[in-house]
Design a protein around this motif. Structure first.
Motif, mmCIF file in Angstrom:
data_model
loop_
_atom_site.group_PDB
_atom_site.id
_atom_site.type_symbol
_atom_site.label_atom_id
_atom_site.label_comp_id
_atom_site.label_asym_id
_atom_site.label_seq_id
_atom_site.Cartn_x
_atom_site.Cartn_y
_atom_site.Cartn_z
ATOM 1 N N ALA A 78 186.266 -37.710 -24.663
ATOM 2 C CA ALA A 78 186.006 -38.970 -25.251
ATOM 3 C C ALA A 78 184.582 -39.051 -25.499
ATOM 4 O O ALA A 78 183.992 -40.111 -25.669
ATOM 5 N N MET A 79 184.010 -37.954 -25.646
ATOM 6 C CA MET A 79 182.284 -37.989 -25.575
ATOM 7 C C MET A 79 182.066 -36.866 -26.557
ATOM 8 O O MET A 79 182.754 -35.952 -26.725
ATOM 9 N N PRO A 80 180.673 -36.799 -26.813
ATOM 10 C CA PRO A 80 179.980 -35.675 -27.929
ATOM 11 C C PRO A 80 180.335 -34.519 -27.019
ATOM 12 O O PRO A 80 180.153 -34.316 -25.954
ATOM 13 N N ALA A 81 181.239 -33.437 -27.617
ATOM 14 C CA ALA A 81 181.669 -32.158 -26.860
ATOM 15 C C ALA A 81 181.333 -30.823 -27.773
ATOM 16 O O ALA A 81 181.453 -30.966 -29.016
ATOM 17 N N ALA A 82 180.874 -29.877 -27.068
ATOM 18 C CA ALA A 82 180.567 -28.392 -27.780
ATOM 19 C C ALA A 82 180.937 -27.392 -26.739
ATOM 20 O O ALA A 82 181.333 -27.442 -25.482
ATOM 21 N N LEU A 83 181.245 -26.288 -27.348
ATOM 22 C CA LEU A 83 181.513 -25.173 -26.600
ATOM 23 C C LEU A 83 180.515 -24.022 -27.315
ATOM 24 O O LEU A 83 180.527 -23.835 -28.321
ATOM 25 N N VAL A 84 179.792 -23.169 -26.154
ATOM 26 C CA VAL A 84 178.795 -22.366 -26.545
ATOM 27 C C VAL A 84 179.354 -20.960 -26.015
ATOM 28 O O VAL A 84 179.873 -20.764 -24.736
ATOM 29 N N GLU A 85 179.358 -20.313 -27.024
ATOM 30 C CA GLU A 85 179.490 -18.480 -26.507
ATOM 31 C C GLU A 85 178.153 -17.995 -26.445
ATOM 32 O O GLU A 85 177.319 -17.747 -27.413
ATOM 33 N N ILE A 86 177.847 -17.552 -25.150
ATOM 34 C CA ILE A 86 176.464 -17.301 -24.814
ATOM 35 C C ILE A 86 175.993 -15.659 -25.015
ATOM 36 O O ILE A 86 175.101 -15.396 -25.171
ATOM 37 N N GLY A 87 177.149 -14.848 -25.542
ATOM 38 C CA GLY A 87 176.817 -13.646 -25.807
ATOM 39 C C GLY A 87 178.144 -12.648 -25.739
ATOM 40 O O GLY A 87 179.070 -13.297 -25.144
ATOM 41 N N PHE A 88 178.188 -11.706 -25.942
ATOM 42 C CA PHE A 88 179.321 -10.767 -25.930
ATOM 43 C C PHE A 88 179.470 -9.720 -24.756
ATOM 44 O O PHE A 88 178.654 -9.052 -24.757
ATOM 45 N N ILE A 89 180.227 -9.900 -23.854
ATOM 46 C CA ILE A 89 180.308 -8.989 -22.828
ATOM 47 C C ILE A 89 180.978 -7.562 -23.196
ATOM 48 O O ILE A 89 181.088 -6.661 -22.350
ATOM 49 N N SER A 90 181.629 -7.487 -24.554
ATOM 50 C CA SER A 90 182.177 -6.329 -25.200
ATOM 51 C C SER A 90 181.134 -5.560 -25.728
ATOM 52 O O SER A 90 181.306 -4.238 -25.988
ATOM 53 N N ASN A 91 179.833 -5.879 -25.756
ATOM 54 C CA ASN A 91 178.581 -5.262 -26.185
ATOM 55 C C ASN A 91 177.739 -4.863 -24.785
ATOM 56 O O ASN A 91 177.447 -5.807 -24.103
ATOM 57 N N LEU A 92 177.588 -3.475 -24.666
ATOM 58 C CA LEU A 92 177.059 -2.963 -23.371
ATOM 59 C C LEU A 92 175.710 -3.687 -23.412
ATOM 60 O O LEU A 92 175.478 -3.874 -22.025
ATOM 61 N N ASP A 93 174.906 -3.675 -24.355
ATOM 62 C CA ASP A 93 173.482 -4.193 -24.105
ATOM 63 C C ASP A 93 173.368 -5.688 -23.628
ATOM 64 O O ASP A 93 172.892 -6.128 -22.813
#
Length: 199
Positions: free
Chosen positions: A139-154
């Motif tokens: 019921a408020m401003p909302a967002a989803l963040v993907e902080i990086g890829f764990i499928s990428n070894l680096d």
């Protein structure tokens, strides 16, 4: 002003997606941010991307991420019904595009995204929109963040670092502070650069 935080969970125990926004709503939270690590069949996929809620996905990749995250909450059959065939949900989400909360979610997502990219580095995959179940009850401003890829070894190695955790946490705080201070501004952030002018 004072800024506090409420974690919907403090352990790795599963919490239903709808329960996460219910807790935020019950607490009267000003903002809702869902933090995730991304994954891909492409081992070279990398970077940060941030989403806000919309029935229409920005692109196929945004839809893929939403479908994967939503599969946590639904069986494949339920997810297909909930997001592809339910007229009620479609109508609600389409109505969101007309609301101030939807616009504020877009600005909030951008403020958080710009700070994370600035502080944590990595490829900027942009701010996108998609039908995320975890955001639908907020019921408020909302967002989803993907902080990086764990499928990428680096990236997996970088994301395992306590130093990176601290950078990401600080950048999220700065994004929230920027949104609170300049919520009506697009592109506002506290990463050492000036905010852009109002639309």
């Amino acid at each position: 002003g004072v800024c506090g935080s409420l974690l919907t969970r403090s352990t790795d125990k599963f919490l239903p997606l709808e329960e996460r926004t219910r807790l935020a709503n019950a607490a009267g939270a000003d903002m809702f941010l869902s933090i995730h690590a991304n994954s891909s069949m492409n081992p070279f996929a990398a970077g940060v991307e941030t989403f806000f809620l919309s029935f229409e996905a920005t692109d196929e990749d945004a839809m893929r991420v939403a479908a994967f995250e939503n599969s946590i909450a639904f069986s494949e059959k339920e997810a297909e019904f909930s997001w592809d065939k339910s007229g009620d949900i479609k109508e609600i989400l389409l109505d969101l595009s007309e609301t101030a909360a939807h616009h504020k979610s877009a600005v909030f997502a951008e403020a958080v995204h710009l700070n994370i990219v600035s502080a944590a580095g990595g490829e900027n995959r942009g701010v996108k929109q998609a039908p995320f179940a975890v955001l639908s009850g907020a019921a408020m401003p909302a967002a989803l963040v993907e902080i990086g890829f764990i499928s990428n070894l680096d990236e997996e190695k970088r994301l395992s670092s306590g130093k990176t955790h601290d950078k990401i946490a600080e950048s999220i705080f700065k994004g929230i502070a920027a949104f609170k201070k300049n919520g009506a501004l697009k592109g506002a952030y506290l990463g050492g650069k000036k905010t852009s002018k109002k639309d």
